[in-house]
Write an enzyme that holds these catalytic residues in place. Structure first.
Site, PDB file in Angstrom:
ATOM      1  N   ASP A   1      10.049  -9.205  -0.194  1.00 60.07           N
ATOM      2  CA  ASP A   1      10.442  -9.161   1.151  1.00 60.07           C
ATOM      3  C   ASP A   1      11.990  -9.096   1.195  1.00 60.07           C
ATOM      4  OD1 ASP A   1       9.564  -9.522   3.919  1.00 60.07           O
ATOM      5  OD2 ASP A   1      10.608 -11.686   3.954  1.00 60.07           O
ATOM      6  N   THR A   2      12.449  -8.259   2.278  1.00 61.59           N
ATOM      7  CA  THR A   2      13.699  -7.762   2.352  1.00 61.59           C
ATOM      8  C   THR A   2      14.249  -8.057   3.764  1.00 61.59           C
ATOM      9  OG1 THR A   2      13.354  -6.280   0.762  1.00 61.59           O
ATOM     10  CG2 THR A   2      15.310  -5.819   2.284  1.00 61.59           C
TER      11      THR A   2
ATOM     12  N   HIS B   1       4.321   5.380  -2.936  1.00 62.21           N
ATOM     13  CA  HIS B   1       5.496   5.919  -3.574  1.00 62.21           C
ATOM     14  C   HIS B   1       6.251   4.672  -4.400  1.00 62.21           C
ATOM     15  CE1 HIS B   1       9.551   7.659  -4.190  1.00 62.21           C
ATOM     16  NE2 HIS B   1       9.958   6.740  -3.555  1.00 62.21           N
TER      17      HIS B   1
ATOM     18  N   ASN C   1       0.881  -1.372  -0.002  1.00 60.86           N
ATOM     19  CA  ASN C   1      -0.088   0.065   0.078  1.00 60.86           C
ATOM     20  C   ASN C   1       0.903   1.042   0.139  1.00 60.86           C
ATOM     21  OD1 ASN C   1      -2.724  -0.802  -0.134  1.00 60.86           O
ATOM     22  ND2 ASN C   1      -2.606  -1.625   1.760  1.00 60.86           N
TER      23      ASN C   1
ATOM     24  N   GLY D   1      15.187   1.851   8.400  1.00 60.84           N
ATOM     25  CA  GLY D   1      15.565   0.496   9.071  1.00 60.84           C
ATOM     26  C   GLY D   1      17.133   0.515   9.276  1.00 60.84           C
TER      27      GLY D   1
ATOM     28  N   HIS E   1      19.792  -3.511  -3.297  1.00 68.60           N
ATOM     29  CA  HIS E   1      19.055  -5.068  -3.451  1.00 68.60           C
ATOM     30  C   HIS E   1      17.824  -4.822  -3.993  1.00 68.60           C
ATOM     31  CE1 HIS E   1      18.608  -2.667   0.367  1.00 68.60           C
ATOM     32  NE2 HIS E   1      17.412  -3.472   0.689  1.00 68.60           N
ATOM     33  N   ARG E   2      16.921  -3.937  -3.448  1.00 65.54           N
ATOM     34  CA  ARG E   2      15.570  -3.733  -3.966  1.00 65.54           C
ATOM     35  C   ARG E   2      15.658  -3.658  -5.564  1.00 65.54           C
ATOM     36  NH1 ARG E   2      13.715  -1.353   0.119  1.00 65.54           N
ATOM     37  NH2 ARG E   2      12.823  -3.120   0.887  1.00 65.54           N
TER      38      ARG E   2
END
Length: 194
Positions: free
Chosen positions: A68-69, A11, A8, A152, A179-180
């Site tokens: 997922d990270t 951005h 949700n 984070g 990474h993302r």
């Protein structure tokens, strides 16, 4: 083609929509009426990513991708890993999580900087067929927080080949390395070939 991005975060959605172009119409979870909390109960990042995508596909029947990270610290046998967001407890507080990692490293006698990596896994399910895309960035954890950007573990993570933490970089700089972004680049390349 319509796809749901299991988020949700508007951005994130705008960013990925720009990468995919007009051939794909992205929807958020709210757009498809998924207002419940999606379960994340699996023991690994790839399995958690799949669980989220599978939940949307099974319950809403729309092609979906979910990410997922986690941060994996080699001296802690890959922890916090899948538990990165709530490593210090259900409050999901970044400072608490960082402090817990530092405490565990100190308890095991490890010195700083210490090798670590970020891992993102994206699971795409279209017509019941699953695909996964992985992105990683190697680097080191430091024992001081530097920078005000990001979130984070960004203030304590220095990517390989750089001297600044992710939190000291602009969003543009970080997204060129992260990474993302590496995982999403693989997803975008795959979707464009369809």
């Amino acid at each position: 083609m319509q796809l749901c991005f299991a988020t949700n975060n508007a951005h994130k959605l705008t960013e990925i929509q720009a990468l995919l172009g007009s051939d794909f119409e992205l929807k958020t979870l709210a757009d498809i009426g998924c207002l419940e909390e999606i379960p994340e109960t699996q023991p690994t990042i790839p399995e958690n990513s799949r669980q989220k995508a599978e939940y949307v596909w099974d319950n809403y029947g729309i092609g979906t991708f979910a990410d997922d990270t986690g941060l994996e610290v080699y001296a802690l046998d890959g922890k916090p890993g899948v538990d990165s967001a709530h490593y210090a407890g259900p409050q999901r507080n970044a400072n608490d999580n960082i402090n817990r990692v530092w405490e565990q490293l100190a308890a095991t006698g490890h010195t700083f900087p210490t090798p670590a990596r970020f891992l993102t896994v994206i699971t795409l399910v279209v017509e019941g067929i699953y695909h996964q895309f992985e992105g990683t960035v190697e680097g080191t954890l430091i024992n001081e927080k530097r920078g005000g950007n990001g979130f984070g573990y960004d203030p304590v993570f220095v990517p390989e080949g750089h001297e600044r933490t992710f939190a000291e970089m602009s969003l543009t700089e970080k997204s060129q390395l992260s990474h993302r972004s590496r995982a999403f680049a693989k997803l975008v390349a795959f979707l464009r070939q369809r």
